[in-house]
Design an enzyme around this catalytic site. Structure first.
Site, mmCIF file in Angstrom:
data_model
loop_
_atom_site.group_PDB
_atom_site.id
_atom_site.type_symbol
_atom_site.label_atom_id
_atom_site.label_comp_id
_atom_site.label_asym_id
_atom_site.label_seq_id
_atom_site.Cartn_x
_atom_site.Cartn_y
_atom_site.Cartn_z
ATOM 1 N N GLU A 43 -24.627 70.401 -22.735
ATOM 2 C CA GLU A 43 -23.579 70.343 -23.757
ATOM 3 C C GLU A 43 -24.047 69.437 -24.909
ATOM 4 O O GLU A 43 -24.693 68.422 -24.679
ATOM 5 C CB GLU A 43 -22.321 69.751 -23.105
ATOM 6 C CG GLU A 43 -21.157 69.485 -24.033
ATOM 7 C CD GLU A 43 -19.990 68.780 -23.329
ATOM 8 O OE1 GLU A 43 -18.852 68.985 -23.747
ATOM 9 O OE2 GLU A 43 -20.230 68.019 -22.362
ATOM 10 N N LYS A 112 -15.322 75.955 -25.509
ATOM 11 C CA LYS A 112 -14.791 75.158 -24.394
ATOM 12 C C LYS A 112 -13.259 75.236 -24.357
ATOM 13 O O LYS A 112 -12.577 74.823 -25.298
ATOM 14 C CB LYS A 112 -15.255 73.706 -24.583
ATOM 15 C CG LYS A 112 -14.933 72.742 -23.461
ATOM 16 C CD LYS A 112 -15.535 71.369 -23.799
ATOM 17 C CE LYS A 112 -15.381 70.341 -22.706
ATOM 18 N NZ LYS A 112 -16.048 69.057 -23.079
ATOM 19 N N CYS A 146 -18.609 71.515 -19.269
ATOM 20 C CA CYS A 146 -18.237 70.185 -18.780
ATOM 21 C C CYS A 146 -16.845 70.114 -18.138
ATOM 22 O O CYS A 146 -16.668 70.489 -16.985
ATOM 23 C CB CYS A 146 -18.398 69.175 -19.920
ATOM 24 S SG CYS A 146 -18.640 67.475 -19.325
#
Length: 264
Positions: A43, A112, A146
């Site tokens: 990321e 995300k 994440c």
């Protein structure tokens, strides 16, 4: 159907894109990279996990995507990595996982869905709204970022869309690295899928990171572990045992449709 995967775990240089591009290249120069493999970078690999849009979103997505495109072409590999893209009104950023094909073309882009509110990321980054799945070297891949890892429904939607390979890129803190390891394994086991989790090493001005980039097979076994320090871990993904395990132990077929999450 086999595919080699390389999990690149760099100790990133804070807010310095060119230095991080150089570092990624040098880490890959040390390995004998097979063409048509999958190379995965963490990321926000070009800047570290910075909330400073003046740095992270500047010249984006062009600057980082041209690096990824060049890397994919040079290595004749699939390449996945994270970047911050400015929103259309330039008020916020979008924390994205992008994938380039071996001919250097942008193949997939995912925003995300769960910005890390614990780091106030949601104040700076606009959340994505769609779980993405795309064909990758004989597999169907689902990219996630994440904090998404803590939300199993996102993986279940990916599985419902056909995913058998999850690519999770992260800047995951050392303080909770045991959660990272446990959750990656759980996601592989419960979705009977390969999971590639790629984290960074080292530290930035606020956080120490835990490394432990992992490749997990559909039984939850660890095929590769990058350890704590800067390194490149590699493993072989094989579709045959995955298909055989799903056939032999068809837990996914046993899931009650009336309890599955809505596909989006």
């Amino acid at each position: 159907q086999n595919m080699k995967v390389y999990a690149v775990q760099p100790d990133l240089i804070w807010e310095d894109k060119d230095a991080n591009f150089t570092k990624i290249r040098s880490l890959l120069d040390d390995g004998n990279i097979q063409p048509e493999s999958l190379i995965v970078l963490p990321e926000t690999f070009s800047t570290g996990f910075s909330m400073n849009l003046k740095v992270t979103a500047r010249n984006e997505p062009g600057q980082t995507e041209s690096f990824l495109s060049g890397l994919a072409k040079d290595r004749k590999c699939w390449v996945t990595g994270g970047l911050i893209e400015p929103t259309s009104d330039d008020q916020k950023g979008s924390n994205r996982s992008v994938t380039f094909s071996p001919d250097g073309k942008k193949f997939a882009s995912y925003g995300k869905i769960q910005p890390a509110a614990v780091y106030r990321e949601n104040e700076v980054h606009e959340p994505g709204n769609r779980v993405e799945v795309f064909p990758l070297g004989g597999f169907l891949a689902c990219p996630l970022v994440c904090y998404d890892l803590r939300f199993p429904e996102l993986f279940r939607i990916g599985m419902q869309k056909g995913a058998n390979l999850f690519i999770v890129i992260a800047c995951w803190p050392k303080a909770r690295i045991d959660h990272w390891v446990s959750l990656l394994k759980a996601r592989a086991i419960e979705n009977q899928a390969y999971v590639v989790g790629v984290n960074r090493a080292g530290s930035d001005p606020e956080t120490e990171f835990g490394g432990r980039s992992l490749v997990i097979d559909p039984m939850g076994e660890t095929l590769a572990d990058a350890g704590r320090d800067e390194s490149v871990a590699q493993a072989e993904l094989d579709l045959n045992p995955l298909d055989a395990w799903r056939e032999k132990f068809p837990v996914l077929k046993h899931a009650r449709p009336d309890f599955l999450p809505e596909i989006r």
